[in-house]
Design an enzyme around this catalytic site. Structure first.
Site, short mmCIF file in Angstrom:
data_model
loop_
_atom_site.label_atom_id
_atom_site.label_comp_id
_atom_site.label_asym_id
_atom_site.label_seq_id
_atom_site.Cartn_x
_atom_site.Cartn_y
_atom_site.Cartn_z
N GLU A 24 0.83 -1.26 -0.12
CA GLU A 24 0.09 -0.01 -0.01
C GLU A 24 0.76 1.18 0.00
O GLU A 24 1.89 1.14 0.69
CB GLU A 24 -0.95 0.11 1.35
CG GLU A 24 -2.04 -0.71 1.27
CD GLU A 24 -3.12 -0.44 2.24
OE1 GLU A 24 -3.02 0.60 2.76
OE2 GLU A 24 -4.06 -1.50 2.46
N HIS A 82 -4.66 6.58 -0.22
CA HIS A 82 -3.90 5.47 -0.17
C HIS A 82 -4.51 4.42 -1.20
O HIS A 82 -5.35 4.57 -1.59
CB HIS A 82 -3.90 4.84 1.45
CG HIS A 82 -5.02 4.27 1.87
ND1 HIS A 82 -6.28 5.06 2.20
CD2 HIS A 82 -5.52 3.19 1.88
CE1 HIS A 82 -7.23 4.06 2.53
NE2 HIS A 82 -6.83 2.84 2.58
N HIS A 84 -5.18 0.44 -2.38
CA HIS A 84 -5.67 -1.06 -2.10
C HIS A 84 -5.41 -1.78 -2.88
O HIS A 84 -5.92 -2.13 -4.05
CB HIS A 84 -7.23 -0.85 -1.96
CG HIS A 84 -7.66 -0.48 -0.57
ND1 HIS A 84 -9.01 -0.43 -0.30
CD2 HIS A 84 -7.09 -0.03 0.51
CE1 HIS A 84 -9.20 -0.12 0.93
NE2 HIS A 84 -8.04 0.25 1.31
N ASP A 95 -9.44 1.25 7.96
CA ASP A 95 -9.66 2.61 7.20
C ASP A 95 -10.71 3.35 8.25
O ASP A 95 -10.45 4.58 8.66
CB ASP A 95 -10.20 2.59 5.96
CG ASP A 95 -9.15 2.30 5.02
OD1 ASP A 95 -8.03 2.22 5.32
OD2 ASP A 95 -9.54 1.52 3.83
ZN ZN Z 1 -7.48 1.21 3.16
#
Ligand code: ZN
Length: 138
Positions: A24, A82, A84, A95
């Site tokens: 990530e 961010h 995934h 999250d």
């Molecule tokens: Zn996430």
């Protein structure tokens, strides 16, 4: 509510997402809060200090320095992004926990496969609820 991004900002995010795959990645969105719109003027990639495929945490010092620098140029921190890797751009349990600490900020989540961005979604946690933002590219 719209999340407005510039084309080159979006490109920078996509590049960071694909370069970091399968880990990530994360970063900061600087800009301005407007009426029904969040305008992103600048994208700042951050190191994911966790180096994980399923979690992220931005380098705290970079976050601090970036906010200070933004203030000087009349911008503010308006959101974070961010990625995934290999999963959809949904709000994960982690999250949603972190969103409790980042109320009132845009959350851009980019889902990616090995060599391409699959989807992008944006959310806004506010007053304990998570709303979805419309992504607009200028
Ligand atoms: Zn996430």
């Amino acid at each position: 509510m719209n999340l407005k991004l510039k084309r080159d900002g979006l490109k920078a995010i996509d590049g960071h997402v694909l370069k970091s795959f399968p880990r990530e990645c994360c970063g900061l969105l600087l800009g301005k809060f407007g009426e029904n719109v969040i305008e992103v003027e600048e994208v700042v990639g951050a190191d994911n200090v966790l180096g994980s495929p399923v979690a992220f945490e931005a380098d705290a010092e970079l976050v601090f320095k970036t906010i200070k620098r933004a203030e000087k140029s009349g911008l503010e921190l308006v959101g974070i992004y961010h990625s995934h890797p290999k999963i959809a751009a949904y709000v994960s349990a982690r999250d949603s926990e972190m969103m409790k600490l980042w109320q009132g900020f845009a959350w851009l989540i980019v889902s990616a496969a090995k060599e391409r961005v699959v989807e992008r979604k944006a959310y806004m946690p506010k007053d304990g609820e998570i709303g979805e933002l419309e992504i607009a590219v200028m």
